[in-house]
Write a protein that holds these residues in place. Structure first.
Motif, mmCIF file in Angstrom:
data_model
loop_
_atom_site.group_PDB
_atom_site.id
_atom_site.type_symbol
_atom_site.label_atom_id
_atom_site.label_comp_id
_atom_site.label_asym_id
_atom_site.label_seq_id
_atom_site.Cartn_x
_atom_site.Cartn_y
_atom_site.Cartn_z
ATOM 1 N N ILE A 20 0.855 -1.194 0.000
ATOM 2 C CA ILE A 20 0.000 0.000 0.000
ATOM 3 C C ILE A 20 0.886 1.239 0.000
ATOM 4 N N ASN A 21 1.889 1.234 0.864
ATOM 5 C CA ASN A 21 2.813 2.362 0.938
ATOM 6 C C ASN A 21 3.568 2.526 -0.375
ATOM 7 N N LYS A 22 4.017 1.408 -0.953
ATOM 8 C CA LYS A 22 4.734 1.466 -2.236
ATOM 9 C C LYS A 22 3.834 2.018 -3.332
ATOM 10 N N LEU A 23 2.576 1.592 -3.365
ATOM 11 C CA LEU A 23 1.648 2.068 -4.387
ATOM 12 C C LEU A 23 1.405 3.571 -4.238
ATOM 13 N N ASN A 24 1.352 4.063 -3.003
ATOM 14 C CA ASN A 24 1.173 5.498 -2.792
ATOM 15 C C ASN A 24 2.371 6.298 -3.289
ATOM 16 N N LYS A 25 3.556 5.697 -3.252
ATOM 17 C CA LYS A 25 4.763 6.389 -3.718
ATOM 18 C C LYS A 25 5.002 6.194 -5.209
ATOM 19 N N ASP A 26 4.790 4.981 -5.688
ATOM 20 C CA ASP A 26 5.042 4.647 -7.097
ATOM 21 C C ASP A 26 3.738 4.173 -7.733
ATOM 22 N N ARG A 27 3.041 5.054 -8.341
ATOM 23 C CA ARG A 27 1.774 4.692 -8.978
ATOM 24 C C ARG A 27 2.053 3.957 -10.286
ATOM 25 N N SER A 31 3.319 -2.165 -8.736
ATOM 26 C CA SER A 31 2.970 -1.951 -7.330
ATOM 27 C C SER A 31 1.563 -2.443 -7.041
#
Length: 104
Positions: A20-27, A31
């Motif tokens: 979730i955190n990765k998706l928020n940073k790297d759309r 991710s």
């Protein structure tokens, strides 16, 4: 084997939280697919564990592993606070999960 499935479900829950955190940073698609795979596998293993474990015990242990593991990973990878009270309460959550194992 049911407890192994439950622990795996918790580990994949922790992975899903990280994603979730990765998706928020790297759309990006990767991710999203990792997030989907993490939570998907978490639910699969939780379902397998609940074939023999009581629902309340399985759910409590699963959420305990996911919540405390997510907090610990946040401290390790994302610089979240590491004060003694926070660590104490994480230990209490994990201790409660172990207690449920002992009485189940």
């Amino acid at each position: 084997m049911d407890w192994v499935y439950l622990i795996l479900a918790g580990i994949f829950e922790m992975f899903g939280v990280l994603m979730i955190n990765k998706l928020n940073k790297d759309r990006n698609v990767t991710s999203f697919l990792l997030l989907f795979a993490g939570f998907g596998l978490s639910f699969v293993f939780l379902s397998l564990a609940m074939k023999t474990l009581p629902m309340g015990t399985a759910y409590a242990v699963w959420t305990g592993i996911g919540a405390s593991g997510g907090a610990i990973l946040g401290m390790i990878f994302y610089g979240e606070p590491r004060n003694m009270l926070r660590i104490l309460f994480i230990a209490m959550v994990l201790g409660s999960a172990v207690g449920l194992k002992l009485v189940s």
